[in-house]
Structure formats: structure tokens, C-alpha cells
Write an enzyme that holds these catalytic residues in place. Structure first.
Site, mmCIF file in Angstrom:
data_model
loop_
_atom_site.group_PDB
_atom_site.id
_atom_site.type_symbol
_atom_site.label_atom_id
_atom_site.label_comp_id
_atom_site.label_asym_id
_atom_site.label_seq_id
_atom_site.Cartn_x
_atom_site.Cartn_y
_atom_site.Cartn_z
ATOM 1 C CG ASP A 73 -32.361 -20.987 1.137
ATOM 2 O OD1 ASP A 73 -33.055 -19.994 1.431
ATOM 3 O OD2 ASP A 73 -31.330 -21.303 1.780
ATOM 4 C CD1 TRP A 74 -36.559 -15.294 0.357
ATOM 5 C CD2 TRP A 74 -36.861 -17.459 0.777
ATOM 6 N NE1 TRP A 74 -37.829 -15.464 0.866
ATOM 7 C CE2 TRP A 74 -38.042 -16.772 1.137
ATOM 8 C CE3 TRP A 74 -36.841 -18.848 0.947
ATOM 9 C CZ2 TRP A 74 -39.169 -17.404 1.653
ATOM 10 C CZ3 TRP A 74 -37.961 -19.486 1.458
ATOM 11 C CH2 TRP A 74 -39.094 -18.770 1.798
#
Ligand code: BGC
Length: 738
Positions: free
Chosen positions: A266-267
Site C-alpha cells: 500500500d502507498w
């Protein structure tokens, strides 16, 4: 003479071809070579630096390919409800392109509420075509985290509280997206069940709960759906971040499930080079998500899987075996998507996509209550209809976090209703309450001004005055996409409706007998006035066609057929996580309710919900008769079939979702009273009957024995229940496991 010359030229040409056979296309560039051969060929040609380069981002949403070799970049996009507008290279703001408006499809809660696998396939096909047209390779979705608490700000992006329903619905979505040469990236693996402290929280739960409740939808997406990528979650699990988690990624995902795709962080979910190397992460995105505080030029090089990794290799601290595995997985993803020359071309904002959005929305709307046949609104009486509430006019496709979109068009509920009523009545509007007047997200602005300075009293007085002189009142209320509503990165503060809506609803119900409350949300809300409002509809976030979908249900063009994918509790304390478990904390969060999530808790503890899982009414009625099982007993590994005749006993066409639940009557371990193990949606004309057949495989009787680390069932008596909702069982059938 002329012929002689031609003959000489031809012979010369043949000689040339014979001496210089056409050079063979490199295997990795050959679109028709098997993907694995392309991967190995490409890998063999790449330097260590090039391998390092392809396993981390080069911009907000892309990773580089290998320019020297003509290996393409990989472009990701959110997801999961439509294709996000293009953003700047290093910023979250939209780049201001004019060719990136999309169709917003209904939020995934609404899709789950259709209980229709074909609707999910249509959704995946449509959004996949849009991603393809926009030349995106990885669609960041769908989300299948389990709805554990109604406070989770991101529940609207997920598929509800039941692992079987979510697993069944996610598979067609993934398969259809990927037919476009676009990878699904199922998220957020795993246990991202709260937004508060999402980078710091660590769910603590037993293996049985993990395997029975929180993993099945991910497993189905990978094993049955064949998802080409998966996104690691922000939270910790067993002391490691989920994005580089040995247990979740190496042991379960890659070893147990045989996942051959790429794990994408995930970012900003990556936190450690060593763990990222060894614990299963393949592709790092979004570290330093605030616009790259480490400096524009070198920020991506500083990612955990960039220079720091290369340094370790150069200094002999780590080998290259893991690097090759990661590069292989990323190359596989590239050859399946970006360099898949056989993929179709896709399409954007087509008639078919708009139609799909509307149709899925209509099917997802849930009629929760309908006393005195308040709905549908009878247009033959030329009614005056008072529409009340901010959510009748607020554009909901903008906001809420990463799923925010830039749409080509969005029909509000008020406009949808006006269109559906046409000349057959009069639609008047009063604001009723002011909630969130913000209309922009990351530079995308919904063209409307929602500012209104009137006081709560003034707004209510105006709405009540209008309600008094109308035949129907339709209030569109609920939540919205602002922080602490249905929004990423924050959770709700409580179960109650915000912005004094309860006061407004009660005031409307006091002056009009035909009040319809349409709840726009991705979460359950408390309804203390439930007894005084005759009709209640769950309207979700339905995307571009929201207004048309809802209006078609309200005026009866469509009979509602949605069923709740999660429970509405009366009070927050009635929800298991808030009763015996913990929720929302920063460090360890104990899932003490274990497997008793959602209706499993309500049923087993006998706590009546406001509206039960699986509940949803229709404008017609359905009767269940002649329920039977193909056998009264079953053996390990075997299967039986449950059958029931469903008759549309009302006077209009409609659809019913037949739900099959299993209960173990003699278990030595904790088992929920009933668990969903099958369902079938069936369309019936008025008066029509159909025999519905649902398979009950041995696996449907099993629980996860965490000591043996295996699924098994105990011999003895089980109950198979067939019904219209988890709390509306129409037939029970005994089944014995021998
Ligand atoms: C979200 C993801 C999303 C990513 C990229 C993250 O903050 O958790 O769901 O796909 O951002 O926008």
C-alpha cells in the site's frame, strides 16, 4: 527481356533470404510466447540495477520498465469504483487532463448488496474496459476487508461482513477485469479493519478467526479469481507490517495458496528494507507519500527496495535470490498486462458502462422497511413529492480518499427523481440540514455550491412546512465522504446520524404519514425513530447513475431486490467488536469476539438487530415451499443439494435472493448458530414459480481447526436453513454428517 530481368531479381531475392534468415524476435518481446518463457528471457538479460529499478515506484502511480530492453512501465490506478483521474508525477493532485473522466460505478457495498455474481462480473468487465482504455495496467481494487465495525471509514469500499458473500462476489469482478489485460490488485491484505491509526494498529486474533473470517475473500480472489496482484495492508500483524509479513505473504499467500503474482505495498506501507527483502513484498509504492520529503530527485531511489537494497547486495550482506523472485513476479505482471499484445482495446464512458452502473445500482438498493405500502410512490395520483436533505443534491463521487473520482456525469437523487416523475407529479426540494459543503478532492471539483448559512431551526422549519403540503416526503440523508464519515484515513465517531438529522426526520414524520428515509452511506447508522418512519431504503453511494437508480426503485420502475451485506445493530454496543472486542486503538487491538462477527454474533448471542444481514424487502412477496435435501446424510468430501420452490406470490415481477445457512447442532467447539454457505438470486414474474437448487459441499460444514491447521467437520447433526434473510428462515432441513 523484361521477363528475364524479373526472374533474375526474384532469384537474387531468394538468395538473400536464404543467407540472411529473418532475425528471431527475442522471446520476451514475442507476444505469443508463453509468459514464463518471456519472464525468464527478460530476467536473463537484465542487470542487477535494472532488476532493482522495476521493483519500486518511479512516480506516484508507476514503476519503470527497462528502457534499454523495451520493457514497459507499469501504470497503476485506483480503484475500486472507477478509474481515478491522472495525477501529477509527484503529487496527489489531479493533473488537469481533459481525457480522464470516467463512469463511477456503485460502491462495493452496493455491489455486494446485489447478491448477484453476474452483477459482479458486469462490474468487473465495465471497470476493466475503462482501465484498459485509459492504458492502466493495474487496478487498485477490489477491496474485501471484512466489515467488523460500523465505524470503519472505508467499509463502503468493501463487500460486507460475511466471508462467503465477499468471496463469491469478488471472484467474477477479478476475472472480468483481467480479461482486459488489466490486473486486479485485491486489497488490503489483510486485517485492515479500521482507519484510525491504520499504520500503527495490530489486530490480535486466533488462527481460526483469521482463516474463517478475514482470509476467505482474499483466498478466493487469488485461487479462484486468479488475481495477478494483491496489495499489502498498512497495519501490523504478529509484529510485522502486513506489507512485509512473513506469515501473511510468504507462508499463507505464496506457499499455501500458490500465488504467482506480485505483492504491491500500500502507498507508504513499506517500512524496512530487510523485512521487505525477505518477507514477501515484490513492488514498493508510495513511500514518503507527502510529496516526497526526501527530495524530488532522489526520493524514489531512496525507497526501501531501491538504493538501500542495492547497497546490501553490493556489500554482500544479502544475495540475489529474493531479488530474482521479485523481478520475476513484476515481469510476469508486466507481460500479463502492459506487454500483453493480445488484450482488447477497452472503452470509456460508453452507453453500456452507464447502463451497467445504473443497473447494478438498482439491484443494490435495499428496501429495509415498507409499512402500508408507502413505496413505490404512486405516480397515477399525480403526487406532490417533498424531497428533503443534503444527500439529495450532493455529488458523492468526489471525496472519501483514494476512491475519489472525476466523473463524466453524476445524476443526483433529486435530479433522478425529477426525471422519473416527469409530468406525472411535482417534485419540490428543501435542504433540511447542512452537512459537508466541501465539493473538491485533490483538485477535482464538483460543480455545485452547497453553502447555506441558515440555522438548524430554519432549515427544519422550511422542510416541515413543505412536508405538510405534500403527498410523499423522501428524505435523502445519511453520511457522506467527509472525514469521520465514510472516508479513508479516519473512522466515524459513533453510530448516530450526523448534522442533527434525527431531529429533522422526527419532525418530518410528525407531519406526514408517508415519509421515506433513504440512507446514503456505506455503513450502518442508528435509527432511533425507526418506528415512526414507514419506509426506509438503504441507498449506498451509487456513482454516476445514483439518482436514476434510486429513483427507478422509488417510483416502482424497478422492484427492489438488494439484501444487506452487513448487519444494522440497534446500538453500537450490540456490535461484537464494540461489545467484547476492542476497536479503533493504536497498538494491539484484540479481536476477542473471534469468529462471531456481524450476524454470527447477533444470532449466537440472541441480540436482535435493527436490520439483519441478508434482509431486504421487495414490492412483491415470495413464498418458499417443498424444501428438500438430495440426501439426509453426507460424508467427508461429499455433497448434497438443497432445493426449494420459490413462488412470486404478489402481483408484480421481482427478484429474490434465496440464502442457505448451515448450523452445527452438536459441535464440541464454538460454532455460530448459522453461517451463510450458499445463495442464489432468482427472477420471477408475478405468479411464477421456480425450483432453486443450491449445492452444499462437505466444506460448508467445516470449521478451521487451528491446532491441526486444517478444515474439518465433526460428525453429527447439522441444520440447513433456507430463507429470505438471516433472520427470516423459511425452511430448515436436518442433515447428518456420517
Ligand atoms: C490506499 C489504497 C490506495 C492507495 C493509492 C492508499 O492510501 O490505502 O487503497 O490504492 O493509497 O491511492
Amino acid at each position: 527481356m523484361k521477363h528475364k530481368l524479373t526472374l533474375v531479381a526474384l532469384m537474387a531475392l531468394l538468395a538473400m533470404v536464404a543467407c540472411n534468415p529473418r532475425p528471431k524476435v527475442a522471446t520476451y518481446l514475442d507476444p505469443n510466447a508463453p509468459v514464463e518463457e518471456r519472464v525468464e528471457d527478460a530476467l536473463a538479460r537484465m542487470t542487477i540495477e535494472e532488476k532493482i529499478a522495476i521493483i519500486h515506484a518511479q512516480s506516484k502511480f508507476s514503476s519503470p520498465g527497462v528502457r534499454r530492453l523495451g520493457i514497459h512501465e507499469l501504470w497503476c490506478t485506483d480503484g475500486p469504483h472507477g478509474i481515478r483521474p491522472d495525477v501529477f508525477w509527484d503529487k496527489w493532485d489531479q493533473a488537469g487532463c481533459t481525457n480522464d473522466s470516467c463512469v463511477a460505478y456503485p460502491a462495493l457495498t452496493a455491489l455486494a448488496a446485489t447478491w448477484n455474481r453476474e452483477a459482479s462480473a458486469l462490474y468487473g468487465k465495465s471497470i476493466g474496459e475503462e482501465a484498459r482504455y485509459r492504458e492502466k495496467d493495474v487496478l487498485l481494487g477490489p477491496g474485501v476487508n471484512i466489515y467488523r465495525s460500523p465505524l470503519n471509514g472505508r467499509n463502503f469500499e468493501y463487500m460486507g461482513e460475511d466471508p462467503y458473500l465477499a468471496a463469491q462476489m469478488v471472484v467474477p469482478y477479478v476475472q472480468e477485469v483481467q480479461k482486459n489485460g488489466v490486473a486486479a490488485c485485491v486489497k488490503h491484505y489483510a486485517l485492515n479493519n479500521q482507519e484510525a491509526y491504520r499504520h500503527h494498529t495490530e489486530p490480535v486474533l486466533d488462527d481460526r478467526t483469521l482463516y474463517e473470517i478475514y482470509l476467505p475473500a482474499f483466498k478466493a480472489a487469488v485461487v479462484e479469481g486468479g488475481s495477478w496482484s494483491i496489495m499489502g495492508a498498512y497495519n501490523y500483524f504478529e509484529g510485522q507490517h502486513a506489507c512485509h509479513n512473513d506469515r501473511l505473504l510468504n507462508q499463507i499467500l505464496k506457499q499455501e495458496w500458490g500465488f504467482d503474482g506480485a505483492v504491491i505495498s500500500d502507498w507508504g506501507g513499506t517500512h524496512d528494507t530487510e523485512e521487505a527483502i525477505y518477507n514477501g513484498l515484490d513492488l514498493e509504492f508510495g513511500t514518503w507519500t507527502n510529496g516526497l520529503t526526501q527530495g524530488y530527485a532522489n526520493a524514489y531511489d531512496s525507497y526501501y527496495l531501491a538504493q538501500p537494497y542495492l547497497k546490501k547486495i553490493r556489500e554482500g550482506e544479502v544475495g540475489t535470490e529474493e531479488l530474482d523472485d521479485k523481478a520475476r513476479r513484476v515481469l510476469r505482471l508486466i507481460f500479463r498486462t502492459a506487454m500483453n499484445a493480445n488484450k482488447p482495446y477497452g472503452s470509456l464512458v460508453s452507453e453500456a458502462h452507464i447502463e451497467a452502473a445504473r443497473q447494478i445500482g438498482e439491484e443494490g438498493v435495499v428496501l429495509l422497511k415498507n409499512d402500508n405500502h408507502t413505496l413505490p410512490i404512486d405516480l397515477s395520483t399525480k403526487p406532490r413529492i417533498a424531497v428533503v436533505g443534503e444527500n439529495a443534491i450532493k455529488m458523492m463521487t468526489v471525496g472519501g480518499g483514494s476512491s475519489s473520482l472525476k466523473v463524466a456525469a453524476e445524476v443526483s437523487p433529486l435530479d433522478g427523481l425529477r426525471k422519473a416523475v416527469g409530468e406525472s407529479g411535482e417534485v419540490l426540494y428543501a435542504r433540511g440540514y447542512v452537512g459537508d459543503v466541501n465539493t473538491q478532492y485533490n483538485g477535482v471539483v464538483a460543480a455545485q455550491d452547497l453553502h447555506d448559512d441558515r440555522s438548524e431551526d430554519e432549515l427544519i422549519a422550511e422542510a416541515v412546512a413543505l412536508a405538510k403540503e405534500c403527498d410523499w416526503v423522501v428524505m435523502f440523508g445519511g453520511l457522506n465522504k467527509a472525514s469521520h464519515q465514510d472516508c479513508e484515513n479516519s473512522d466515524r465517531f459513533g453510530l448516530e446520524l450526523p448534522y442533527a438529522q434525527n431531529r429533522l426526520i422526527e419532525a418530518l414524520a410528525a407531519v406526514n404519514d408517508r415519509v421515506v428515509y433513504v440512507n446514503i452511506s456505506g455503513n450502518a447508522v442508528a435509527m432511533p425513530w425507526v418506528e415512526s418512519v414507514p419506509a426506509i431504503v438503504q441507498g449506498w453511494y451509487l456513482g454516476s447513475e445514483a439518482g436514476n437508480s434510486i429513483a427507478n426503485v422509488l417510483v416502482g420502475n424497478v422492484s427492489p431486490s438488494g439484501k444487506l451485506p452487513f448487519t444494522f445493530p440497534v446500538r453500537l454496543e450490540d456490535n461484537a467488536a464494540h461489545s467484547v472486542g476492542e476497536y479503533g486503538g493504536k497498538g494491539k487491538v484484540h479481536y476477542a469476539e473471534s469468529i462471531l462477527v456481524g450476524y454470527r454474533w447477533h444470532e449466537t448471542k440472541n441480540i436482535a438487530p435493527l436490520f439483519a444481514f441478508g434482509h431486504g424487502l421487495s414490492y412483491t412477496t415470495f413464498e418458499y415451499t417443498n424444501a428438500s435435501l438430495s440426501s439426509k446424510s453426507i460424508r467427508e468430501g461429499g455433497r448434497v443439494w438443497a432445493e426449494v420452490t420459490v413462488t412470486n406470490s404478489g402481483d408484480r415481477d421481482g427478484a429474490e435472493v434465496v440464502q442457505l445457512y448451515v448450523g452445527d447442532n452438536e459441535a464440541s467447539v464454538l460454532r455460530p448458530v448459522k453461517e451463510l454457505k450458499g445463495f442464489q438470486k432468482v427472477w420471477l414474474r408475478a405468479g411464477e414459480s421456480k425450483r432453486v437448487k443450491i449445492e452444499v459441499p462437505y466444506e460448508a460444514l467445516c470449521f478451521f481447526d487451528d491446532k491441526a491447521h486444517a478444515w474439518r467437520a465433526e460428525k453429527g447433526a447439522f441444520t440447513i436453513s433456507l430463507g429470505s434473510a438471516s433472520d427470516d428462515i423459511r425452511a430448515t432441513l436436518p442433515l447428518r454428517l456420517r
